[in-house]
Write an enzyme that holds these catalytic residues in place. Structure first.
Site, short mmCIF file in Angstrom:
data_model
loop_
_atom_site.label_atom_id
_atom_site.label_comp_id
_atom_site.label_asym_id
_atom_site.label_seq_id
_atom_site.Cartn_x
_atom_site.Cartn_y
_atom_site.Cartn_z
N CYS A 1 0.82 -1.22 0.00
CA CYS A 1 0.00 0.00 0.00
C CYS A 1 0.85 1.27 0.00
O CYS A 1 0.34 2.36 -0.24
CB CYS A 1 -0.93 0.01 1.21
SG CYS A 1 -1.96 -1.44 1.31
N HIS B 1 -3.27 7.03 3.23
CA HIS B 1 -3.72 5.77 2.64
C HIS B 1 -5.01 5.35 3.32
O HIS B 1 -5.15 5.46 4.54
CB HIS B 1 -2.64 4.70 2.82
CG HIS B 1 -3.12 3.32 2.53
ND1 HIS B 1 -3.81 3.02 1.37
CD2 HIS B 1 -3.07 2.17 3.25
CE1 HIS B 1 -4.13 1.73 1.40
NE2 HIS B 1 -3.70 1.21 2.52
N ASN C 1 -10.24 -0.34 0.74
CA ASN C 1 -8.78 -0.23 0.68
C ASN C 1 -8.31 -0.65 -0.72
O ASN C 1 -8.38 -1.82 -1.08
CB ASN C 1 -8.18 -1.15 1.76
CG ASN C 1 -6.66 -1.09 1.80
OD1 ASN C 1 -6.03 -0.56 0.90
ND2 ASN C 1 -6.09 -1.65 2.85
O1 UT7 Z 1 -3.58 -1.45 3.77
C1 UT7 Z 1 -2.53 -1.50 4.66
C2 UT7 Z 1 -2.55 -2.59 5.61
N1 UT7 Z 1 -3.80 -2.93 6.20
C3 UT7 Z 1 -4.28 -2.31 7.27
O2 UT7 Z 1 -3.76 -1.30 7.70
C4 UT7 Z 1 -5.44 -2.95 7.99
C5 UT7 Z 1 -5.23 -2.89 9.47
N2 UT7 Z 1 -6.21 -3.61 10.25
C6 UT7 Z 1 -7.51 -3.24 10.35
O3 UT7 Z 1 -7.96 -2.33 9.70
C7 UT7 Z 1 -8.37 -3.94 11.38
O4 UT7 Z 1 -7.54 -4.74 12.20
C8 UT7 Z 1 -9.51 -4.82 10.78
C9 UT7 Z 1 -10.57 -3.92 10.18
C10 UT7 Z 1 -8.92 -5.74 9.73
C11 UT7 Z 1 -10.15 -5.65 11.89
O5 UT7 Z 1 -10.63 -4.81 12.92
P1 UT7 Z 1 -10.28 -5.16 14.45
O6 UT7 Z 1 -10.96 -4.15 15.26
O7 UT7 Z 1 -8.78 -5.24 14.55
O8 UT7 Z 1 -10.96 -6.56 14.64
P2 UT7 Z 1 -10.32 -7.96 15.06
O9 UT7 Z 1 -9.52 -8.53 13.95
O10 UT7 Z 1 -9.65 -7.81 16.40
O11 UT7 Z 1 -11.63 -8.83 15.26
C12 UT7 Z 1 -12.61 -8.48 16.25
C13 UT7 Z 1 -13.76 -9.46 16.13
C14 UT7 Z 1 -13.34 -10.93 16.10
O12 UT7 Z 1 -14.29 -11.66 16.81
P3 UT7 Z 1 -14.04 -12.12 18.35
O13 UT7 Z 1 -12.79 -12.95 18.30
O14 UT7 Z 1 -13.86 -10.84 19.11
O15 UT7 Z 1 -15.27 -12.87 18.70
C15 UT7 Z 1 -13.44 -11.28 14.65
O16 UT7 Z 1 -13.68 -12.66 14.44
O17 UT7 Z 1 -14.49 -9.22 14.92
C16 UT7 Z 1 -14.63 -10.47 14.19
N3 UT7 Z 1 -14.63 -10.17 12.77
C17 UT7 Z 1 -15.76 -9.87 12.09
N4 UT7 Z 1 -17.05 -9.80 12.47
C18 UT7 Z 1 -17.94 -9.45 11.54
C19 UT7 Z 1 -13.58 -10.09 11.93
N5 UT7 Z 1 -14.01 -9.76 10.69
C20 UT7 Z 1 -15.35 -9.61 10.78
C21 UT7 Z 1 -16.35 -9.28 9.85
N6 UT7 Z 1 -17.62 -9.20 10.27
N7 UT7 Z 1 -16.06 -8.99 8.54
#
Ligand code: UT7
Length: 327
Positions: free
Chosen positions: A114, A254, A284
């Site tokens: 990215c 970004h 993204n």
């Molecule tokens: O482009 C350059 C590089 N990329 C980035 O910079 C992306 C960086 N990361 C992020 O933007 C975020 O970490 C995400 C948007 C990918 C995820 O958000 P988060 O707040 O970090 O969520 P998480 O991965 O900690 O997941 C929280 C919960 C989990 O459930 P439990 O374990 O708490 O029960 C996941 O299983 O959300 C769940 N989850 C979802 N639920 C509904 C993960 N994806 C989804 C989904 N819908 N699509």
């Protein structure tokens, strides 16, 4: 006035098809509420079987060349920042050179995830300042939906397709790139990667069965490093060009996650009114997100010639970088 790499023209191209959060609710176990709250994304563009990195890049490039009043024969160098070229080789930039019939131009791709567009700006700046090139086409393009695992809800809701292009030319009117800052840390490579298809894990039945040809990401770990390095990168470039955050007219970060963007603005004490956000419409788009946003700004009423714009990105590698440009 010193010679600077001035952005003479911008262009963007996205596929027509829109994939909304509601569409995704029907594909994986997710909700519009979760995606909106955690990322800020409402919809993204998704290419069809005819959409390639080079096709979108060429469309965006033509628009940028038209704005700049530059012909294909004027181009000395074509840089394409992408991790989703049409094929491993020849490079997407060579396909774009063929499409544009820019026969005088050298051509190469840059893979910095990215951060690819910022890396590209820095390379273009070096070519222009060293006198190796006068007019450069730089494109950030990504067709991430073709390496997206549509069964993985943690990643498939995040990405979209698009291309953004700029024409850079040596100029001495005070407008242009004031400086760039680049960083990387390969120790974090496996937090965001596509393991299959290279010399380590060539395509095979086994690599297909193991789903190695899809993007994989440890989202939460990447998030924390992104918040830190996006802010750090902004402060580094401000220091390098001896500017203060209040001298910045617009921050174009970004577009990976609205919460990362807000944290970066907060660190710089910039109000969100000075921060460009379009992640709600495109998701993204990796290396395309900054040049697409730049083009939207250039073609909008908010554009004022000579405005100071701070660009900052973070991505696979891991890589990060920033730039300040008078547009
Ligand atoms: O482009 C350059 C590089 N990329 C980035 O910079 C992306 C960086 N990361 C992020 O933007 C975020 O970490 C995400 C948007 C990918 C995820 O958000 P988060 O707040 O970090 O969520 P998480 O991965 O900690 O997941 C929280 C919960 C989990 O459930 P439990 O374990 O708490 O029960 C996941 O299983 O959300 C769940 N989850 C979802 N639920 C509904 C993960 N994806 C989804 C989904 N819908 N699509």
């Amino acid at each position: 006035m010193p010679i600077l790499a001035e952005i003479l023209g911008t262009g963007r191209a996205v596929p027509e098809r829109i994939l909304t959060n509601q569409d995704l609710e029907r594909m994986v176990e997710t909700s519009d509420e979760w995606i909106t709250e955690r990322t800020g994304i409402k919809e993204r563009r998704i290419g069809d079987e005819n959409t390639t990195a080079s096709s979108l890049a060429t469309e965006a490039a033509k628009k940028a060349m038209e704005m700049a009043g530059v012909k294909a024969g004027d181009l000395d160098l074509i840089l394409v920042a992408t991790v989703t070229p049409d094929m491993p080789f020849p490079s997407a930039s060579c396909v774009v050179q063929k499409n544009l019939q820019a026969w005088k131009a050298a051509a190469m791709d840059l893979a910095a995830g990215c951060t690819g567009f910022i890396y590209g700006l820095s390379v273009a700046d070096g070519f222009i300042k060293s006198g190796q090139a006068r007019t450069i086409l730089l494109v950030g393009v990504e067709i991430l939906t073709k390496i997206t695992d549509w069964t993985d809800r943690a990643t498939c809701v995040l990405f979209g397709d698009g291309a953004g292009a700029v024409i850079l030319q040596a100029s001495n009117n005070g407008n242009g790139l004031l400086g760039t800052y680049l960083g990387a840390d390969g120790r974090y490579g496996e937090l965001l990667f596509m393991p299959g298809g290279g010399s380590l894990q060539p395509a095979s039945q086994q690599s297909l069965d193991q789903r190695l040809h899809f993007l994989k990401m440890e989202g939460n770990a990447v998030f924390k490093i992104a918040v830190q390095t996006m802010g750090d990168s902004c402060l580094k470039i401000l220091d390098r060009v001896q500017m203060k955050p209040e001298q910045i007219d617009l921050l174009i970060p970004h577009q990976a996650n609205l919460r990362i963007i807000q944290a970066t603005a907060k660190r710089l004490k910039l109000p969100m009114s000075k921060v460009y956000v379009n992640i709600d419409r495109y998701g993204n788009t990796s290396s395309a997100s900054i040049p697409m946003a730049l083009d939207e700004v250039r073609r909008s009423e908010m554009y004022r010639p000579g405005m100071n714009v701070l660009l900052v990105a973070f991505g696979a590698g891991l890589t990060w970088g920033s730039a300040i440009v008078k547009i």
